[in-house]
Design a protein around this motif. Structure first.
Motif, PDB file in Angstrom:
ATOM      1  N   GLN A   1       4.519  16.255 -13.821  1.00  0.00           N
ATOM      2  CA  GLN A   1       4.656  17.384 -13.775  1.00  0.00           C
ATOM      3  C   GLN A   1       6.123  18.129 -14.150  1.00  0.00           C
ATOM      4  O   GLN A   1       6.011  19.242 -14.751  1.00  0.00           O
ATOM      5  N   PHE A   2       6.871  17.492 -13.539  1.00  0.00           N
ATOM      6  CA  PHE A   2       8.353  18.216 -13.945  1.00  0.00           C
ATOM      7  C   PHE A   2       8.745  18.184 -15.287  1.00  0.00           C
ATOM      8  O   PHE A   2       9.098  19.148 -15.953  1.00  0.00           O
ATOM      9  N   LEU A   3       8.243  17.061 -16.099  1.00  0.00           N
ATOM     10  CA  LEU A   3       8.532  17.126 -17.643  1.00  0.00           C
ATOM     11  C   LEU A   3       7.666  17.950 -18.479  1.00  0.00           C
ATOM     12  O   LEU A   3       8.290  18.606 -19.157  1.00  0.00           O
ATOM     13  N   ALA A   4       6.448  18.068 -17.956  1.00  0.00           N
ATOM     14  CA  ALA A   4       5.415  19.351 -18.657  1.00  0.00           C
ATOM     15  C   ALA A   4       6.141  20.628 -18.156  1.00  0.00           C
ATOM     16  O   ALA A   4       5.828  21.465 -19.166  1.00  0.00           O
ATOM     17  N   SER A   5       6.686  20.667 -17.403  1.00  0.00           N
ATOM     18  CA  SER A   5       6.732  22.285 -16.959  1.00  0.00           C
ATOM     19  C   SER A   5       8.517  22.563 -17.192  1.00  0.00           C
ATOM     20  O   SER A   5       8.821  23.731 -17.244  1.00  0.00           O
ATOM     21  N   ASP A   6       9.027  21.420 -17.960  1.00  0.00           N
ATOM     22  CA  ASP A   6      10.326  21.702 -18.157  1.00  0.00           C
ATOM     23  C   ASP A   6      10.341  22.542 -19.368  1.00  0.00           C
ATOM     24  O   ASP A   6       9.799  22.266 -20.659  1.00  0.00           O
ATOM     25  N   GLN A   7      11.392  23.540 -19.549  1.00  0.00           N
ATOM     26  CA  GLN A   7      11.632  24.472 -20.610  1.00  0.00           C
ATOM     27  C   GLN A   7      12.255  23.515 -21.695  1.00  0.00           C
ATOM     28  O   GLN A   7      13.407  22.990 -21.697  1.00  0.00           O
ATOM     29  N   ARG A   8      11.687  23.772 -23.008  1.00  0.00           N
ATOM     30  CA  ARG A   8      12.275  23.009 -24.078  1.00  0.00           C
ATOM     31  C   ARG A   8      13.190  23.912 -24.836  1.00  0.00           C
ATOM     32  O   ARG A   8      13.014  25.127 -25.185  1.00  0.00           O
ATOM     33  N   ARG A   9      14.437  23.224 -25.170  1.00  0.00           N
ATOM     34  CA  ARG A   9      15.289  24.057 -26.261  1.00  0.00           C
ATOM     35  C   ARG A   9      15.386  23.539 -27.468  1.00  0.00           C
ATOM     36  O   ARG A   9      15.442  22.342 -27.824  1.00  0.00           O
TER      37      ARG A   9
ATOM     38  N   PHE B   1       0.822  -0.990  -0.032  1.00  0.00           N
ATOM     39  CA  PHE B   1      -0.045   0.188  -0.035  1.00  0.00           C
ATOM     40  C   PHE B   1       1.071   1.295  -0.104  1.00  0.00           C
ATOM     41  O   PHE B   1       0.544   2.138  -0.958  1.00  0.00           O
ATOM     42  N   VAL B   2       2.014   1.226   0.766  1.00  0.00           N
ATOM     43  CA  VAL B   2       2.870   2.159   0.978  1.00  0.00           C
ATOM     44  C   VAL B   2       3.676   2.625  -0.387  1.00  0.00           C
ATOM     45  O   VAL B   2       3.691   3.775  -0.803  1.00  0.00           O
ATOM     46  N   LEU B   3       4.170   1.481  -0.903  1.00  0.00           N
ATOM     47  CA  LEU B   3       4.791   1.587  -1.955  1.00  0.00           C
ATOM     48  C   LEU B   3       4.177   2.160  -3.267  1.00  0.00           C
ATOM     49  O   LEU B   3       4.440   2.949  -4.116  1.00  0.00           O
ATOM     50  N   LYS B   4       2.711   1.430  -3.452  1.00  0.00           N
ATOM     51  CA  LYS B   4       1.973   2.247  -4.361  1.00  0.00           C
ATOM     52  C   LYS B   4       1.275   3.421  -4.461  1.00  0.00           C
ATOM     53  O   LYS B   4       1.348   4.298  -5.359  1.00  0.00           O
ATOM     54  N   ARG B   5       1.346   4.086  -3.271  1.00  0.00           N
ATOM     55  CA  ARG B   5       1.068   5.323  -2.871  1.00  0.00           C
ATOM     56  C   ARG B   5       2.223   6.251  -3.098  1.00  0.00           C
ATOM     57  O   ARG B   5       1.994   7.234  -4.052  1.00  0.00           O
ATOM     58  N   GLU B   6       3.287   5.926  -2.758  1.00  0.00           N
ATOM     59  CA  GLU B   6       4.690   6.805  -2.905  1.00  0.00           C
ATOM     60  C   GLU B   6       4.789   6.575  -4.622  1.00  0.00           C
ATOM     61  O   GLU B   6       5.322   7.666  -5.162  1.00  0.00           O
ATOM     62  N   TYR B   7       4.554   5.547  -5.030  1.00  0.00           N
ATOM     63  CA  TYR B   7       5.003   5.599  -6.754  1.00  0.00           C
ATOM     64  C   TYR B   7       3.934   6.485  -7.357  1.00  0.00           C
ATOM     65  O   TYR B   7       4.457   6.950  -8.386  1.00  0.00           O
ATOM     66  N   LYS B   8       2.645   6.211  -7.045  1.00  0.00           N
ATOM     67  CA  LYS B   8       1.944   7.412  -7.657  1.00  0.00           C
ATOM     68  C   LYS B   8       2.310   8.657  -7.568  1.00  0.00           C
ATOM     69  O   LYS B   8       2.062   9.720  -8.489  1.00  0.00           O
ATOM     70  N   ILE B   9       2.644   9.204  -6.301  1.00  0.00           N
ATOM     71  CA  ILE B   9       3.116  10.568  -5.993  1.00  0.00           C
ATOM     72  C   ILE B   9       4.304  10.789  -6.753  1.00  0.00           C
ATOM     73  O   ILE B   9       4.302  11.941  -7.244  1.00  0.00           O
ATOM     74  N   ILE B  10       5.346  10.255  -6.699  1.00  0.00           N
ATOM     75  CA  ILE B  10       6.557  10.300  -7.515  1.00  0.00           C
ATOM     76  C   ILE B  10       6.211  10.355  -9.007  1.00  0.00           C
ATOM     77  O   ILE B  10       6.895  11.118  -9.699  1.00  0.00           O
TER      78      ILE B  10
END
Length: 216
Positions: free
Chosen positions: A187-195, A172-181
Motif C-alpha cells: 500500500q505504501f509503494l502504491a500510494s507513493d508519488q512518483r517523480r 503463527f504470529v510471525l506469519k500473521r505479522e509478515y502478512k500485515i507488514i
C-alpha cells in the motif's frame, strides 16, 4: 550454576544499558546538528528548515533551550497513540515496522512466559531428582529446568508438547505479522508519488551507455 543474584545483576546491567542508549537517543534528537538525521521526511516535504542556518555559533550545534530537555520524552506517548497511516506519513514506513517489532516480541514471548510459568515450572519444580544426587552443586534455579526430571519420566511429554505449542504459536504470529507488514508495504509503494526524475535517464549517463555499447 547461576543464582538469582547472578540473573538479577545481568538483568540490571541490560536494563541500565538500554536505558542509557534510550536517553542518549532522546537527547541527541534535540540537537540542531542532528536535525536532518531525525527528521528527513520533514525536510523533503519542506515542512522543516535547518536550525543551523539561524542563531549563534553555539546554538547551531547544541540546543540551548533547557525547557526542551524537561519534556524530551513527550514524543513517545504521541507516537504510540498515533494511527499507523498517520505515523507512516509522519515518520515513514520503517518507523511503523520498528514499533511493530517491539509489539511482535510482546505477542510472542508474553503468552509463552505465562504458559511456561503455569505449566512447565510446576512440572519441573515438583520433582526431587537434583536433591537425590550426591556430590552435585546446583541452585534453586536449576530446579526449574528439565534437569530436575528423572530419566524415563512421563513428564517429558509435557516438554515435548510445549515445544510444539511454542513453535506453532511463534510461526503463527510471525506469519500473521509478515502478512500485515507486507500488505502495508504494498500500500505504501502504491500510494507513493512518483517523480519523473526517478525514471528519466540523464543525458550524460545515456551518452556513456550508448558509447559503451558501440565500442563493445
Amino acid at each position: 550454576m547461576a543464582t538469582l543474584s547472578d540473573i538479577g545483576v545481568a538483568a540490571a546491567i541490560n536494563i541500565l544499558t538500554a536505558f542509557a542508549f534510550f536517553i542518549a537517543f532522546a537527547i541527541l534528537r534535540l540537537q540542531p546538528v542532528n536535525d536532518r538525521v531525525y527528521f528527513p521526511k520533514w525536510y523533503l516535504k519542506g515542512l522543516r528548515s535547518s536550525p543551523i542556518k539561524t542563531g549563534g555559533l553555539a546554538s547551531k550545534f547544541v540546543n540551548l533551550d533547557f525547557r526542551s530537555y524537561i519534556k524530551f520524552l513527550n514524543w513517545m506517548p504521541q507516537a504510540l497513540r498515533m494511527p499507523e497511516p498517520e505515523l507512516i506519513d509522519h515518520a515513514g514506513l520503517d518507523s511503523v515496522v520498528y514499533l511493530r517489532i517491539y509489539l511482535l516480541g510482546l505477542k510472542i514471548f508474553f503468552p509463552i512466559a505465562c504458559l511456561a510459568f503455569t505449566v512447565m515450572v510446576p512440572v519441573n519444580w515438583t520433582n526431587t531428582t537434583l536433591d537425590k544426587l550426591q556430590n552435585l552443586t546446583f541452585s534453586d534455579i536449576d530446579k526449574l529446568s528439565i534437569s530436575n526430571i528423572p530419566n524415563g519420566s512421563s513428564r517429558f511429554w509435557v516438554h515435548l508438547c510445549m515445544a510444539y505449542v511454542i513453535t506453532f504459536w511463534t510461526c503463527f504470529v510471525l506469519k500473521r505479522e509478515y502478512k500485515i507488514i507486507g500488505s502495508m508495504r504494498l500500500q505504501f509503494l502504491a500510494s507513493d508519488q512518483r517523480r519523473p526524475d526517478q525514471f528519466t535517464v540523464k543525458p550524460q549517463i545515456l551518452n556513456f551507455l550508448v558509447n559503451s555499447v558501440l565500442h563493445f
